[in-house]
Design a protein around this motif. Structure first.
Motif, PDB file in Angstrom:
ATOM      1  N   ALA A 348       0.860  -1.194   0.000  1.00 17.82           N
ATOM      2  CA  ALA A 348       0.000   0.000   0.000  1.00 17.82           C
ATOM      3  C   ALA A 348       0.893   1.238   0.000  1.00 17.82           C
ATOM      4  CB  ALA A 348      -0.910  -0.002   1.228  1.00 17.82           C
ATOM      5  N   HIS A 349       0.363   2.333  -0.562  1.00 15.39           N
ATOM      6  CA  HIS A 349       1.198   3.532  -0.702  1.00 15.39           C
ATOM      7  C   HIS A 349       1.517   4.191   0.640  1.00 15.39           C
ATOM      8  CE1 HIS A 349      -0.572   3.141  -4.746  1.00 15.39           C
ATOM      9  NE2 HIS A 349       0.487   3.791  -5.176  1.00 15.39           N
ATOM     10  N   ALA A 350       0.496   4.314   1.469  1.00 22.40           N
ATOM     11  CA  ALA A 350       0.643   4.929   2.788  1.00 22.40           C
ATOM     12  C   ALA A 350       1.355   6.281   2.778  1.00 22.40           C
ATOM     13  CB  ALA A 350       1.350   3.963   3.750  1.00 22.40           C
ATOM     14  N   TYR A 518       2.951   2.566  -7.994  1.00 22.17           N
ATOM     15  CA  TYR A 518       3.529   2.780  -6.664  1.00 22.17           C
ATOM     16  C   TYR A 518       4.998   3.062  -6.929  1.00 22.17           C
ATOM     17  CZ  TYR A 518       5.355   1.049  -2.082  1.00 22.17           C
ATOM     18  OH  TYR A 518       6.006   0.879  -0.878  1.00 22.17           O
ATOM     19  N   ILE A 663      15.133   4.743   2.065  1.00 18.58           N
ATOM     20  CA  ILE A 663      14.237   4.403   3.173  1.00 18.58           C
ATOM     21  C   ILE A 663      13.012   3.649   2.652  1.00 18.58           C
ATOM     22  CG2 ILE A 663      12.749   5.377   4.975  1.00 18.58           C
ATOM     23  CD1 ILE A 663      15.731   5.556   5.658  1.00 18.58           C
ATOM     24  N   MET A 664      12.462   4.099   1.515  1.00 18.56           N
ATOM     25  CA  MET A 664      11.297   3.390   0.975  1.00 18.56           C
ATOM     26  C   MET A 664      11.700   1.988   0.510  1.00 18.56           C
ATOM     27  SD  MET A 664       8.301   5.127  -1.113  1.00 18.56           S
ATOM     28  CE  MET A 664       6.646   4.484  -0.994  1.00 18.56           C
ATOM     29  N   SER A 672       7.064  -4.032   4.761  1.00 16.35           N
ATOM     30  CA  SER A 672       5.702  -3.826   4.262  1.00 16.35           C
ATOM     31  C   SER A 672       5.145  -5.073   3.589  1.00 16.35           C
ATOM     32  CB  SER A 672       5.669  -2.642   3.289  1.00 16.35           C
ATOM     33  OG  SER A 672       6.108  -1.468   3.933  1.00 16.35           O
ATOM     34  N   ASN A 685      -3.475  -0.360   9.592  1.00 14.25           N
ATOM     35  CA  ASN A 685      -2.910   0.923  10.004  1.00 14.25           C
ATOM     36  C   ASN A 685      -1.407   0.710  10.168  1.00 14.25           C
ATOM     37  OD1 ASN A 685      -2.435   3.514  11.308  1.00 14.25           O
ATOM     38  ND2 ASN A 685      -4.593   3.527  11.890  1.00 14.25           N
ATOM     39  N   PHE A 686      -0.683   1.725  10.636  1.00 13.96           N
ATOM     40  CA  PHE A 686       0.767   1.587  10.812  1.00 13.96           C
ATOM     41  C   PHE A 686       1.135   0.599  11.918  1.00 13.96           C
ATOM     42  CE2 PHE A 686       0.728   5.940   8.850  1.00 13.96           C
ATOM     43  CZ  PHE A 686       1.339   5.547   7.671  1.00 13.96           C
ATOM     44  N   SER A 687       0.137   0.142  12.661  1.00 10.85           N
ATOM     45  CA  SER A 687       0.394  -0.891  13.679  1.00 10.85           C
ATOM     46  C   SER A 687       0.709  -2.229  13.023  1.00 10.85           C
ATOM     47  CB  SER A 687      -0.841  -1.027  14.567  1.00 10.85           C
ATOM     48  OG  SER A 687      -2.000  -1.138  13.745  1.00 10.85           O
ATOM     49  N   TYR A 689       0.619  -2.507   9.217  1.00 10.10           N
ATOM     50  CA  TYR A 689       1.271  -2.247   7.928  1.00 10.10           C
ATOM     51  C   TYR A 689       2.524  -1.447   8.251  1.00 10.10           C
ATOM     52  CZ  TYR A 689       2.300  -1.173   3.131  1.00 10.10           C
ATOM     53  OH  TYR A 689       2.937  -1.094   1.913  1.00 10.10           O
ATOM     54  N   VAL A 691       6.171   0.335   8.117  1.00  5.17           N
ATOM     55  CA  VAL A 691       7.091   1.056   7.235  1.00  5.17           C
ATOM     56  C   VAL A 691       8.329   1.418   8.054  1.00  5.17           C
ATOM     57  CG1 VAL A 691       5.222   1.960   5.794  1.00  5.17           C
ATOM     58  CG2 VAL A 691       6.060   3.311   7.723  1.00  5.17           C
ATOM     59  N   ALA A 692       9.398   1.780   7.350  1.00  3.10           N
ATOM     60  CA  ALA A 692      10.661   2.093   8.028  1.00  3.10           C
ATOM     61  C   ALA A 692      10.489   3.277   8.967  1.00  3.10           C
ATOM     62  CB  ALA A 692      11.733   2.395   6.989  1.00  3.10           C
ATOM     63  N   ARG A 693      11.108   3.165  10.115  1.00  3.68           N
ATOM     64  CA  ARG A 693      11.140   4.255  11.086  1.00  3.68           C
ATOM     65  C   ARG A 693      12.584   4.699  11.268  1.00  3.68           C
ATOM     66  NH1 ARG A 693       6.425   4.679  14.363  1.00  3.68           N
ATOM     67  NH2 ARG A 693       4.815   3.228  13.661  1.00  3.68           N
TER      68      ARG A 693
ATOM     69  N   CYS B  39      -2.783   8.777  11.460  1.00  2.12           N
ATOM     70  CA  CYS B  39      -3.204   7.393  11.667  1.00  2.12           C
ATOM     71  C   CYS B  39      -4.406   7.267  12.593  1.00  2.12           C
ATOM     72  CB  CYS B  39      -2.038   6.558  12.206  1.00  2.12           C
ATOM     73  SG  CYS B  39      -1.567   6.976  13.900  1.00  2.12           S
ATOM     74  N   ILE B  41      -4.370   6.466  15.682  1.00  2.27           N
ATOM     75  CA  ILE B  41      -4.165   5.488  16.764  1.00  2.27           C
ATOM     76  C   ILE B  41      -2.843   5.706  17.504  1.00  2.27           C
ATOM     77  CG2 ILE B  41      -5.605   3.713  15.672  1.00  2.27           C
ATOM     78  CD1 ILE B  41      -2.915   2.305  14.845  1.00  2.27           C
ATOM     79  N   ALA B  43       0.154   5.945  16.232  1.00  2.00           N
ATOM     80  CA  ALA B  43       1.214   5.091  15.703  1.00  2.00           C
ATOM     81  C   ALA B  43       2.156   5.797  14.727  1.00  2.00           C
ATOM     82  CB  ALA B  43       0.594   3.874  15.005  1.00  2.00           C
ATOM     83  N   ALA B 128      11.414   7.471  17.272  1.00  2.00           N
ATOM     84  CA  ALA B 128      10.993   6.239  16.589  1.00  2.00           C
ATOM     85  C   ALA B 128       9.486   6.146  16.402  1.00  2.00           C
ATOM     86  CB  ALA B 128      11.505   5.016  17.350  1.00  2.00           C
ATOM     87  N   ASN B 130       7.682   8.590  15.206  1.00  2.00           N
ATOM     88  CA  ASN B 130       7.279   9.556  14.176  1.00  2.00           C
ATOM     89  C   ASN B 130       7.672   9.036  12.797  1.00  2.00           C
ATOM     90  OD1 ASN B 130       7.636  11.198  16.765  1.00  2.00           O
ATOM     91  ND2 ASN B 130       6.665  12.688  15.406  1.00  2.00           N
ATOM     92  N   ILE B 131       6.659   8.712  11.995  1.00  2.00           N
ATOM     93  CA  ILE B 131       6.941   8.174  10.659  1.00  2.00           C
ATOM     94  C   ILE B 131       7.083   9.309   9.654  1.00  2.00           C
ATOM     95  CG2 ILE B 131       5.998   6.810   8.741  1.00  2.00           C
ATOM     96  CD1 ILE B 131       4.561   5.076  10.829  1.00  2.00           C
ATOM     97  N   ARG B 133       7.202   9.105   5.629  1.00  2.00           N
ATOM     98  CA  ARG B 133       7.166   8.175   4.487  1.00  2.00           C
ATOM     99  C   ARG B 133       8.107   8.632   3.372  1.00  2.00           C
ATOM    100  NH1 ARG B 133       6.545   3.000   2.949  1.00  2.00           N
ATOM    101  NH2 ARG B 133       4.774   2.631   1.552  1.00  2.00           N
ATOM    102  N   CYS B 134       8.430   9.935   3.317  1.00  6.46           N
ATOM    103  CA  CYS B 134       9.430  10.395   2.346  1.00  6.46           C
ATOM    104  C   CYS B 134      10.828   9.912   2.727  1.00  6.46           C
ATOM    105  CB  CYS B 134       9.455  11.918   2.257  1.00  6.46           C
ATOM    106  SG  CYS B 134       7.922  12.663   1.669  1.00  6.46           S
ATOM    107  N   GLY B 135      11.027   9.589   4.005  1.00 12.80           N
ATOM    108  CA  GLY B 135      12.325   9.060   4.430  1.00 12.80           C
ATOM    109  C   GLY B 135      13.360  10.127   4.734  1.00 12.80           C
ATOM    110  N   TYR B 137      14.596  10.768   7.620  1.00 11.40           N
ATOM    111  CA  TYR B 137      15.133  10.481   8.963  1.00 11.40           C
ATOM    112  C   TYR B 137      16.579  10.929   9.157  1.00 11.40           C
ATOM    113  CZ  TYR B 137      11.054   7.353   9.186  1.00 11.40           C
ATOM    114  OH  TYR B 137       9.789   6.816   9.165  1.00 11.40           O
TER     115      TYR B 137
END
Lengths: 751, 152
Positions: A348-350, A518, A663-664, A672, A685-687, A689, A691-693, B39, B41, B43, B128, B130-131, B133-135, B137
């Motif tokens: 998923a794109h998220a 994607y 990162i992606m 993912s 949700n991110f719980s 699904y 993704v990198a943190r 999100c 929640i 997360a 950790a 805080n996401i 998605r563009c990356g 970090y």
């Protein structure tokens, strides 16, 4: 030299309010302007991308969507540079969706590729017109007048006039002295902005929380909507009861959006919308809906069973999409045969900003505010769904909180339009994260089978690659089971290795969810398989993987697709301007190998992996250093990426795109996964699904090849080599070969 | 129902169900949109604000939870966008799409308030949740270190 033609003698300017100035026409579009300022006779508006007012303020229209690549800064930089504008006196405004700007579909990593030259033309022509206006003012020859940093200078005398003052003159001149203008572009040595790390224009707004994304749009009388959609793609509503929903304070209405027939394309999925005075009330009301669904034909979709089916298909012959030599006989006579099967799941794109849009339908016109990658597509979809002429739909483009391909599909925009008409008020639709994960246009699940024959010295003599995946076109047309040439060009038909006998095949697969673009698209599974398999061959041959890749790439050459019987769209670019040049792949491989400590010894359970891949006309090599814990958890201390994207407009944003792509790529490789049971997405949700943190973030070094070649893509090409380089590194560290994503740490535990 | 908050230093009365998440009250009712939904929640960290100086997720904090506390959003972090964390974010050109960055900045500002000279481990532990998605970090980590240095 590009010749631009002054169109004002031909009546083209008729109908442009207050336009009396110089109007140049060229192939970048018509000259009807978005600027309120254009109505004043003192503003110089030479083309659809540019206006200069009498104060000297230069306004540049960004017509491509900003989702984080920096394009809203990059293309205006190109125009401002050719114009000789002072960047501190440039204001960037966002275009509405309108064909007059040319292509606005911000996908395929092609904004700079397609619009570098039009922006130069727009800037250079305007600069020359300012010079001509100054010459007219001073009664001197235009050849003695030169624009320099927001002034026009009379070179022999040093006399100067500010852009604002000369723009005023340019705007009132009836007609330029000649109806043809030979464009002079600035030499590279005189560039002020192109090639410089200019900060993005929205930087300060972003850090202050002032930047406006789609989700932030507010209109007077705005209603907020949350929509319950069928958990199975293609399902429809049998009955619903909104009694309890309507009791929630703030909930005002509950309305049904009809479901589009599947494949649904860009149309809304349909569902029950709760309309309220704020988002939370709408969501609360939605939770109290009672709906019975007819789940439809996809209710039996099971991604595990589907995977098994794709893998079985990949074991059988498919449609041949590339063929050289005789693979079967070469495989039969090989000293050694290697084969492997690879799998990449749905993703998923998220994007951090969920799909969201605001619409106001009034007096049979519709105005939209949306974070869309595809404003013209959104406009056309809304017009079709509402049955309005295109001219009665206006699409305003906000900043996008990430796109990654999701926001090139305007289904969520059409939802807002439908609801605004049903409710008779402006409506903002905001998806929940669960909606986004469960109703996405998923990255295609893909199974692949590869075989190669090696000679006694380890040289590869034959290569068989079969790929099986649901095609994106299956989201738009029924009965699509094979990939398009545009999908197969992404890492299959352009396999760059110098191997005598090659056959590539594509097996059939029917789509059972919405499949969509994607970031880097089919390059993800194909680069994973091809770059992993190259590493497997290196190990089979007992050779260093970088050295073996050099051998595979062979002598620098340009792939001859006609000779390989390949229909190769080359991402829509000409093969003359953008050949598939293995010499440039070799160049990035050598660059990354030199800078990444490749070959330097590492402790146990650490290793480096390499991958090299061309996509979106850009050449990329990655070397990843991993450390695998005894518990099987993968850490990534370092990633080096070398890239050759031709001319670089903004080196800092190119670096940022490749840092982010790493990162992606890590998300795709390690975390993912979308799985489906009974047609329902299992993640929410991110719980679940993942993704990198920040904790996985490697030290990332981006190495850019200096080049004056035509600009290639930047947004996507950084993603594909990361996952195979990680998995090749895991093999170097542990001896375990990963052939399915995401990586399962349980398979990497120390024994 | 009216709930009273101290929001960015000003007393605000919000007419909403006390169980409304602070996020949606701030965005849809008060009209400050710098705090983002990601999100719902807790997360992803996009909705991070300060409550009595601590970073909290406004999507899982109710108006009732926030009543009587000092709440600061990105709009109130500094009068002019010149908080050391905001300055560092600009110096490192951190944002790509920028959507998650208000939450990242609020999280980082709370970290530096509590731990003015964080170690790399402190930074990873604090950030950790805080996401991005563009990356971004790598640059976030570097910017936090710069902001800490600037305050020495």
């Amino acid at each position: 030299m590009t010749t631009i033609v002054n169109m004002s003698r031909r009546g083209v300017v008729k109908g442009i309010a207050g336009m009396t100035g110089l109007v140049l026409g060229f192939h970048v579009g018509s000259r009807i302007l978005p600027f309120a300022a254009a109505a004043t006779p003192t503003t110089f508006v030479p083309n659809v991308y540019l206006a200069i007012d009498e104060t000297g303020l230069v306004t540049i229209v960004a017509h491509r969507s900003e989702m984080g690549t920096g394009i809203r800064t990059g293309l205006p930089m190109v125009l401002a540079d050719e114009l000789e504008a002072d960047w501190t006196r440039v204001k960037v405004i966002q275009a509405q969706g309108d064909a007059k700007y040319g292509d606005q579909n911000t996908d395929g990593s092609r904004s700079v590729r397609q619009f570098y030259q039009p922006m130069r033309v727009a800037g250079a022509s305007a600069r020359q017109m300012l010079e001509a206006a100054a010459a007219h003012m001073w009664g001197v020859t235009v050849n003695d007048c030169r624009a320099r940093n927001h002034m026009v200078v009379h070179v022999p005398t040093g006399r100067q006039v500010a852009f604002g003052d000369v723009a005023k003159v340019a705007a009132t001149l009836e007609v330029p002295p000649d109806d043809r203008l030979e464009l002079r572009f600035k030499p590279a040595s005189e560039r002020r902005y192109v090639g410089k790390p200019i900060p993005i224009v929205d930087l300060n707004d972003i850090v202050r929380g002032k930047a406006i994304y789609g989700i932030d749009v507010v209109l007077p009388g705005l209603k907020y909507a949350s929509i319950e959609r069928c958990p199975v793609y293609g399902g429809t509503i049998s009955t619903f009861d909104a009694t309890e929903s309507l009791k929630v304070p703030g909930v005002e209405k509950v309305v049904a959006i009809p479901a589009a027939a599947i494949p649904s394309g860009f149309n809304p999925l349909g569902g029950i919308a709760v309309i309220a005075s704020n988002t939370w009330a709408a969501q609360q009301g939605r939770e109290r809906l009672k709906i019975t669904w007819d789940f439809g034909a996809n209710a039996s979709h099971d991604s595990d069973a589907y995977r098994a089916q794709l893998e079985a298909t990949a074991k059988q012959s498919g449609r041949v999409v590339r063929n050289q030599g005789s693979v079967d006989s070469a495989l039969a006579s090989a000293a050694r045969r290697v084969s492997a099967d690879y799998f990449v799941p749905y993703y998923a794109h998220a994007p951090m900003e969920v799909p969201t849009a605001t619409a106001n339908v009034a007096a049979n016109k519709c105005e939209i505010w949306a974070p869309t990658q595809f404003p013209q597509g959104a406009r056309a979809t809304v017009a079709a769904v509402l049955g309005l002429p295109l001219d009665d739909v206006t699409v305003n483009v906000t900043l996008l909180g990430g796109g990654f391909g999701r926001k090139s599909k305007p289904d969520y925009v059409a939802e807002a339009a439908v609801l605004s008409r049903l409710v008779g008020a402006p409506v903002k639709v905001t998806w929940t994260r669960e909606d986004e994960i469960r109703h996405d246009y998923y990255h295609a699940i893909c199974a692949q089978h590869l075989e190669a024959g090696l000679a006694a010295d380890g040289r590869a003599t034959s290569w068989l690659h079969r790929t099986v995946f649901p095609a994106i076109e299956s989201t738009f047309q029924p009965n699509i089971t094979y990939g398009s040439s545009g999908e197969l060009q992404q890492g299959v038909t352009d396999m760059p290795y110098a191997i005598e006998n090659v056959r590539c095949e594509n097996g059939p697969a029917a789509g059972q969810v919405r499949i969509g673009w994607y970031r880097s698209v089919y390059n993800i599974p194909h680069a994973f398989a091809v770059c992993s398999f190259a590493d497997e061959l290196a190990h089979a041959a007992g050779k260093d993987p970088v050295e073996y890749l050099r051998e595979l790439l062979g002598q620098p050459r340009k792939l001859d697709f006609a000779a390989m019987h390949v229909d190769y769209p080359n991402y829509g670019a000409s093969l003359d301007a953008y050949p598939v040049d293995t010499g440039r792949l070799r160049g990035v491989l050598d660059l990354v190998a030199r800078n990444s400590e490749w070959g330097r010894p590492l402790p146990p359970r650490q290793g480096r992996g390499v991958a090299v891949h061309r996509s979106f006309l850009t050449y990329v090599a990655a070397i990843v250093h991993v450390a695998v814990g005894d518990d099987g958890q993968v850490a990534i201390p370092r990633i080096d990426v070398a890239l050759d994207c031709g001319l670089v407009v903004n080196p800092d944003r190119v670096r940022a795109q490749f840092e982010g792509a790493a990162i992606m790529g890590i998300s795709n490789a390690l975390y993912s996964n979308i799985s489906i049971k009974q047609g329902r997405i299992e993640q929410s949700n991110f719980s679940d699904y993942q993704v990198a943190r920040t904790d996985i973030t490697p030290q990332t070094h981006i190495h850019i090849v200096e080049s004056s070649a035509p600009p290639g893509g930047v947004g996507e090409p950084g993603v594909p080599p990361i996952a195979p380089a990680i998995c090749n590194a895991i093999f170097a560290a542990t001896g375990r070969r990963i052939r399915a994503l995401p990586v399962d740490p349980a398979a990497l535990k120390a024994t | 129902m009216m709930v009273t908050l101290r929001l960015n230093g000003t007393r605000r009365s919000v007419d909403a169900d006390p169980q409304t998440p602070l996020l949606w009250a701030i965005r849809d009712i008060v009209g400050l949109t710098g705090t983002k939904f990601g999100c719902g929640i807790g997360a992803c960290g996009a909705c991070t604000v300060h409550m009595d100086g601590q970073a909290v997720r406004s999507c899982t904090t109710t108006l009732a939870d926030a009543e009587g506390h000092d709440v600061v959003t990105i709009e109130g972090l500094s009068p002019d966008g010149a908080h050391p964390v905001q300055r560092a974010w600009e110096a490192h050109n951190v944002p790509q799409c920028g959507y998650c960055q208000p939450g990242q900045i609020m999280q980082a500002a709370a970290l530096l308030k509590q731990t003015p000279h964080p170690t790399d481990q402190d930074i990873v532990a604090a950030m950790a949740g805080n996401i991005c998605r563009c990356g971004t970090y790598l640059r976030i980590q570097a910017a936090i270190k710069s902001a800490a240095e600037a305050e020495k």
